[in-house]
Design an enzyme around this catalytic site. Structure first.
Site, mmCIF file in Angstrom:
data_model
loop_
_atom_site.group_PDB
_atom_site.id
_atom_site.type_symbol
_atom_site.label_atom_id
_atom_site.label_comp_id
_atom_site.label_asym_id
_atom_site.label_seq_id
_atom_site.Cartn_x
_atom_site.Cartn_y
_atom_site.Cartn_z
ATOM 1 N N ASP A 89 0.674 -1.166 0.021
ATOM 2 C CA ASP A 89 -0.038 -0.060 -0.031
ATOM 3 C C ASP A 89 0.738 1.293 -0.127
ATOM 4 O O ASP A 89 1.714 1.045 0.780
ATOM 5 C CB ASP A 89 -0.955 0.194 1.378
ATOM 6 N N ASP A 191 -3.145 4.167 -2.215
ATOM 7 C CA ASP A 191 -4.426 4.812 -1.380
ATOM 8 C C ASP A 191 -5.041 6.023 -2.028
ATOM 9 O O ASP A 191 -4.231 6.795 -2.230
ATOM 10 C CB ASP A 191 -4.152 4.742 0.007
ATOM 11 N N GLU A 254 -6.943 2.829 -5.760
ATOM 12 C CA GLU A 254 -8.049 3.037 -5.212
ATOM 13 C C GLU A 254 -8.634 4.435 -5.755
ATOM 14 O O GLU A 254 -8.267 5.264 -5.692
ATOM 15 C CB GLU A 254 -8.136 3.290 -3.717
ATOM 16 N N HIS A 315 -10.475 -4.125 2.794
ATOM 17 C CA HIS A 315 -10.541 -3.829 4.011
ATOM 18 C C HIS A 315 -11.762 -2.961 4.467
ATOM 19 O O HIS A 315 -11.937 -2.349 5.567
ATOM 20 C CB HIS A 315 -9.176 -3.412 4.631
ATOM 21 N N ASP A 316 -12.178 -2.210 3.363
ATOM 22 C CA ASP A 316 -13.201 -1.001 3.421
ATOM 23 C C ASP A 316 -14.371 -1.378 3.260
ATOM 24 O O ASP A 316 -15.335 -0.829 3.392
ATOM 25 C CB ASP A 316 -12.760 0.167 2.696
HETATM 26 C C1 GLC Z 1 -8.436 4.621 1.766
HETATM 27 C C2 GLC Z 1 -8.144 3.366 2.824
HETATM 28 C C3 GLC Z 1 -9.057 3.437 3.933
HETATM 29 C C4 GLC Z 1 -8.355 4.522 4.770
HETATM 30 C C5 GLC Z 1 -8.629 5.828 3.777
HETATM 31 C C6 GLC Z 1 -7.778 6.997 4.634
HETATM 32 O O1 GLC Z 1 -9.672 4.583 1.473
HETATM 33 O O2 GLC Z 1 -8.422 2.148 1.834
HETATM 34 O O3 GLC Z 1 -9.049 2.282 4.897
HETATM 35 O O4 GLC Z 1 -9.345 4.766 5.960
HETATM 36 O O5 GLC Z 1 -8.035 5.642 2.681
HETATM 37 O O6 GLC Z 1 -6.366 6.698 4.780
#
Ligand code: GLC
Length: 516
Positions: A89, A191, A254, A315-316
């Site tokens: 990540d 991310d 993402e 994980h989200d």
């Molecule tokens: C991304 C991650 C998430 C995190 C956010 C802030 O969306 O996947 O888990 O809370 O970034 O870093």
């Protein structure tokens, strides 16, 4: 396929109740048994851990809770030797407020790193500079007493946004990427890659007329000025150039927004991401017609020649088996592993993991703490991996960082013993896919969906497969099918069965037919 491991939730090796790098190393046999060829490790860098490690205080060091750099090197070396690639990540949008860069930036308006973050004067009326909202609730601006200015944070106030307009920031983040690539990592998942830049005029985000007040407040605005700015795409091009300095690396990211925006993230003349994460399957209504529409819409939205991907967990994201039930979770497994493109799944999805139960006093996720009442809690998906039927499911000898009650009896050891379990289905699908180029890199052609069956073909010049998935809990007739034989059913109870003309799919059954 890419298998996401959140180190904190995979395997604990020292009894502190939190997973660690040595723990992952001890489970490599399992990854090989399953047939995983790429793992994505979510953050294990130095962090106060307010947001599951996405609040980083040192990008190039391992947090002692997860182990040491030596542990990382050994883990990644062993994975590579066993044929598994590693992607990490990369969290470029924000740091932790404990990061020395931010400590320096906030120390004075004249600090050399002041402009590394997004600082602004108050609005004329004295409040925050504009109406931007943090994903985690409240204004996205935090007042800094010492220097009399606001700083911007798209997420927690303890996660100040880096200022990507500043070339020094881009240079130092490029060094972070090089640091890990020199250590041998095979790529990154970026991310929040669409939110790197914000509107430089700081224009207010408009209200989203469609959102209504059932949505959490941050989702009631259209984030046109705080998200997905064209500049961000330019920064992704720079990141890609850095990654391309090294051979055979992959860049995933993402990305936010609707399907029709996803194509932009691939880039054209100037490449951006190899794999912008596609969550369309998770967002689609679960019936054959909607799914055929969703799949088409996504494939139409990506540039010619772009390689697709299909995320079924993360994980989200809410665990799918909880949403659609065990029987249809098997359909999703077959769908994601037979569509054209790279599937992404989250450790535990292969067990048919359902969301864990998190009592109020055990909540860890900032989403639930700061924006309660909207079902945003991500803890249920993050409950540690269940390895066997022992206390704490073999995850830890200590007290697990999230309660493991309520995840039922699904664990690796038991499901390995049941030869028709969903775990065996995943393994079989992965095996078949690897063996058959048509299922892996072959072309894709949709078939007209009839009788609630989602059907499509995958083929090369020499091989052709038809995949037919019954999206209902009742038997359904698959019609107008050529001659072939079933090579796999989601029920794992048939070997080769000839098919010709039509075939009755059992309730919740998916099949792969190898055509003559
Ligand atoms: C991304 C991650 C998430 C995190 C956010 C802030 O969306 O996947 O888990 O809370 O970034 O870093």
């Amino acid at each position: 396929m890419i298998y996401e491991i959140a180190p904190i939730s995979f395997q604990d090796s020292d009894g502190d109740g939190k997973g660690d790098l040595k723990g992952i190393e001890s489970r490599i046999d399992y990854l090989c048994w399953l047939g995983i060829d790429v793992v994505w490790l979510s953050p294990f860098f130095v962090s106060p851990m307010l947001d599951f490690g996405y609040d980083i205080a040192d990008y190039c060091a391992v947090d002692p809770a997860f182990g040491t750099m030596e542990d990382f090197d050994r883990l990644s070396e062993t994975l590579r030797r066993r044929g598994i690639r590693v992607i990490l990540d990369f969290v470029p949008n924000h740091t932790s407020d404990q990061h020395p860069w931010f400590v320096e930036s906030r120390s004075s308006r004249n600090s050399a790193k002041r402009d590394w973050y997004v600082w602004s004067e108050p609005s004329v009326s004295g409040g925050p500079p504009n109406n931007w909202l943090s994903r985690f609730g409240g204004s996205a601006w935090c007042w800094d007493e010492a220097t009399d200015q606001y700083y911007y944070h798209a997420f927690l106030k303890e996660q100040p946004d880096l200022n990507w307009r500043n070339p020094e920031v881009r240079a130092v983040m490029a060094e972070v990427l090089r640091f890990w690539m020199r250590r041998g990592v095979d790529g990154f998942r970026i991310d929040a890659s669409a939110v790197l830049a914000e509107d430089h005029l700081l224009r207010d985000d408009p209200v989203d007329p469609e959102a209504g007040d059932t949505k959490p407040p941050p989702q009631r605005l259209k984030h046109v000025f705080s998200d997905d700015r064209p500049e961000s795409l330019g920064y992704l091009e720079e990141v890609r150039q850095v990654v391309d300095e090294f051979e055979h690396r992959v860049l995933c990211g993402e990305v936010q927004g609707k399907i029709d925006r996803i194509g932009n993230f691939y880039g054209n003349a100037r490449p951006r991401l190899h794999l912008p994460l596609n969550f369309a399957l998770l967002d689609s209504p679960w019936d054959a017609l909607s799914l055929q529409g969703t799949i088409d819409a996504y494939l139409n939205a990506i540039p010619e020649g772009a390689w697709p991907d299909w995320v079924i967990g993360g994980h989200d994201k809410q665990r799918v088996a909880g949403k659609m039930g065990q029987a249809q979770a098997r359909i999703l497994a077959m769908l994601s592993l037979t569509l054209r493109g790279t599937p992404f799944f989250f450790a535990g999805d292969e067990l048919g993991r359902e969301p864990g139960e998190i009592p109020k006093d055990a909540v860890q996720d900032v989403f639930e703490k700061l924006v309660p009442g909207y079902g945003l809690n991500r803890d249920p998906e993050r409950v540690p991996m269940a390895w066997d039927g022992s206390q704490h499911h073999g995850f830890t000898t200590g007290e697990p960082w999230l309660p493991m009650k309520g995840i039922g009896t699904r664990n690796v050891a038991d499901l390995q013993k049941q030869d028709r379990s969903i775990l065996h289905l995943y393994r079989e699908l992965i095996r078949i896919r690897k063996k058959a180029p048509a299922l892996c890199t072959g072309d894709y052609r949709p078939l007209r969906s009839r009788n609630d069956i989602l059907a499509y073909e995958r083929f090369t010049d020499t091989d052709r497969f038809t995949i037919a998935l019954n999206l209902t809990h009742e038997g359904r007739l698959l019609e107008q099918i050529g001659k072939g034989s079933i090579v796999l059913s989601t029920r794992l109870d048939r070997t080769t069965v000839p098919v010709s003309g039509q075939h009755l799919l059992r309730p919740d059954e998916g099949i792969i037919i190898q055509m003559d």
